[in-house]
Enzyme design. Sequence first.
Site, mmCIF file in Angstrom:
data_model
loop_
_atom_site.group_PDB
_atom_site.id
_atom_site.type_symbol
_atom_site.label_atom_id
_atom_site.label_comp_id
_atom_site.label_asym_id
_atom_site.label_seq_id
_atom_site.Cartn_x
_atom_site.Cartn_y
_atom_site.Cartn_z
ATOM 1 N N LYS A 165 -1.985 15.670 -8.775
ATOM 2 C CA LYS A 165 -1.044 15.362 -9.858
ATOM 3 C C LYS A 165 -0.195 16.594 -10.203
ATOM 4 C CE LYS A 165 -2.038 11.008 -10.760
ATOM 5 N NZ LYS A 165 -1.113 9.954 -10.281
ATOM 6 N N TYR A 202 -8.018 15.635 -7.648
ATOM 7 C CA TYR A 202 -7.108 14.746 -8.390
ATOM 8 C C TYR A 202 -6.117 15.565 -9.223
ATOM 9 C CZ TYR A 202 -5.554 11.332 -11.885
ATOM 10 O OH TYR A 202 -4.784 10.548 -12.712
ATOM 11 N N SER A 255 -0.443 13.294 -14.657
ATOM 12 C CA SER A 255 -1.613 13.247 -15.556
ATOM 13 C C SER A 255 -1.645 14.546 -16.342
ATOM 14 C CB SER A 255 -2.899 13.129 -14.731
ATOM 15 O OG SER A 255 -4.025 13.381 -15.551
ATOM 16 N N ASP A 310 0.876 -1.173 0.000
ATOM 17 C CA ASP A 310 0.000 0.000 0.000
ATOM 18 C C ASP A 310 0.915 1.225 0.000
ATOM 19 O OD1 ASP A 310 -1.640 2.127 0.505
ATOM 20 O OD2 ASP A 310 -2.576 1.292 2.303
HETATM 21 N N1 LIG Z 1 -6.197 5.843 -16.852
HETATM 22 C C1 LIG Z 1 -6.174 7.149 -16.993
HETATM 23 O O1 LIG Z 1 -7.067 7.760 -17.627
HETATM 24 C C2 LIG Z 1 -5.031 7.950 -16.409
HETATM 25 C C3 LIG Z 1 -4.684 9.163 -17.030
HETATM 26 C C4 LIG Z 1 -3.621 9.894 -16.495
HETATM 27 C C5 LIG Z 1 -2.927 9.425 -15.398
HETATM 28 N N2 LIG Z 1 -3.290 8.232 -14.821
HETATM 29 C C6 LIG Z 1 -2.493 7.781 -13.671
HETATM 30 O O2 LIG Z 1 -1.764 6.646 -14.097
HETATM 31 C C7 LIG Z 1 -1.473 5.807 -12.982
HETATM 32 C C8 LIG Z 1 -1.885 4.393 -13.289
HETATM 33 O O3 LIG Z 1 -3.264 4.397 -13.609
HETATM 34 P P1 LIG Z 1 -3.948 3.267 -14.474
HETATM 35 O O4 LIG Z 1 -4.746 3.950 -15.515
HETATM 36 O O5 LIG Z 1 -2.977 2.235 -14.873
HETATM 37 O O6 LIG Z 1 -4.999 2.745 -13.400
HETATM 38 P P2 LIG Z 1 -5.366 1.265 -12.907
HETATM 39 O O7 LIG Z 1 -6.525 1.464 -11.992
HETATM 40 O O8 LIG Z 1 -5.515 0.363 -14.073
HETATM 41 O O9 LIG Z 1 -4.079 0.815 -12.086
HETATM 42 C C9 LIG Z 1 -3.734 1.400 -10.858
HETATM 43 C C10 LIG Z 1 -3.153 0.340 -9.968
HETATM 44 O O10 LIG Z 1 -2.772 0.972 -8.738
HETATM 45 C C11 LIG Z 1 -3.125 0.098 -7.681
HETATM 46 N N3 LIG Z 1 -3.297 0.855 -6.437
HETATM 47 C C12 LIG Z 1 -4.352 1.618 -6.057
HETATM 48 N N4 LIG Z 1 -4.162 2.085 -4.819
HETATM 49 C C13 LIG Z 1 -2.960 1.631 -4.400
HETATM 50 C C14 LIG Z 1 -2.222 1.755 -3.214
HETATM 51 N N5 LIG Z 1 -2.658 2.478 -2.169
HETATM 52 N N6 LIG Z 1 -1.018 1.150 -3.128
HETATM 53 C C15 LIG Z 1 -0.547 0.408 -4.159
HETATM 54 N N7 LIG Z 1 -1.216 0.220 -5.303
HETATM 55 C C16 LIG Z 1 -2.400 0.830 -5.437
HETATM 56 C C17 LIG Z 1 -4.431 -0.559 -8.139
HETATM 57 O O11 LIG Z 1 -4.672 -1.763 -7.425
HETATM 58 C C18 LIG Z 1 -4.149 -0.768 -9.621
HETATM 59 O O12 LIG Z 1 -3.580 -2.036 -9.863
HETATM 60 C C19 LIG Z 1 -2.216 6.432 -11.792
HETATM 61 O O13 LIG Z 1 -1.308 7.206 -11.051
HETATM 62 C C20 LIG Z 1 -3.265 7.311 -12.456
HETATM 63 O O14 LIG Z 1 -3.649 8.366 -11.628
HETATM 64 C C21 LIG Z 1 -4.307 7.483 -15.318
#
Ligand SMILES: NC(=O)c1ccc[n+]([C@@H]2O[C@H](COP(=O)([O-])OP(=O)(O)OC[C@H]3O[C@@H](n4cnc5c(N)ncnc54)[C@H](O)[C@@H]3O)[C@@H](O)[C@H]2O)c1
Length: 253
Positions: free
Chosen positions: A159, A155, A142, A62
């Site tokens: 970021k 959010y 992001s 975590d």
């Molecule tokens: N998907 C989008 O649209 C998007 C766009 C820009 C940025 N992001 C950022 O990219 C990163 C990855 O996102 P993603 O799209 O792959 O999302 P995702 O939900 O597919 O993956 C995120 C992972 O983080 C894990 N997670 C959540 N809380 C946690 C914690 N406290 N400790 C450890 N692990 C934890 C989840 O279990 C999951 O496996 C994030 O930081 C997200 O904010 C996502």
Amino acid sequence: MEFKDKVVIITGAGSGFGAAAVRKFVDEGANVIAADINEGSLVDIVESVAAAPGTTVAVTTDVTNRDAVQNMVDTAVKQFGTVDVLINNAGGGHPPQFLHEMSEEQYDFIFNLNTKSVFYGVQCAVPVMTENGGGVILNTASIGAKSPRPKSAAYNSAKGAVVVMTRALAVELARFKIRVNCLCPVASETDFFKSVTGQDAMTDEQRKFFTSDIPLRRMTDPDDVANAMVYLASDKASFLTGISLDIDGGKSI
Ligand SMILES: NC(=O)c1ccc[n+]([C@@H]2O[C@H](COP(=O)([O-])OP(=O)(O)OC[C@H]3O[C@@H](n4cnc5c(N)ncnc54)[C@H](O)[C@@H]3O)[C@@H](O)[C@H]2O)c1
């Protein structure tokens, strides 16, 4: 194999961008610590890369818990001897909500998950990297950090802090030969979308909405982010530090 014998920690490794990054780095021969709060997703990703040239060790973590992050770094050192690359990628959003209507608990949750997690990662990994003679830190921010949208203020600000922290760390850690960069993806249809909306998949209408102001007319593919991570972590990017790379099909132009 560019990352043979290199030790790479990836948080949020069980899904989306993090899982794509695990695949890319083990294909390049890296020893990967795959960290995620979701133990089940780690089992799947480790199984799926079992035949790759590199090695993957799952560490349930975590990232909002300092002891857990310390354990993640300690495991890397115990298993592989050091940490060359730390990718602070775990994060998450919130359902659309005005900041003035958000509970303090929700605000703290978002900042702990997206911003304080980077602080913990840096505190735990930098001493190891310093001893190692250098390293690379990548943070997933992001495009919302630069082009905020209504009802995403918590959010987007969390970021935004990651973007500024990346620049601050770049000047702070250069003396230790540690490069720090971040990635700013636009929307992607990963589990992130499910967790924010409660929907299983995007509707065609939502897809149209999300891509309407992206010149390349598509959303982020997890491999877009993983490819950029591999590049920024490699020696090919040895003169790049403090940048926030927009992975957005031109949206921010
Ligand atoms: N998907 C989008 O649209 C998007 C766009 C820009 C940025 N992001 C950022 O990219 C990163 C990855 O996102 P993603 O799209 O792959 O999302 P995702 O939900 O597919 O993956 C995120 C992972 O983080 C894990 N997670 C959540 N809380 C946690 C914690 N406290 N400790 C450890 N692990 C934890 C989840 O279990 C999951 O496996 C994030 O930081 C997200 O904010 C996502």
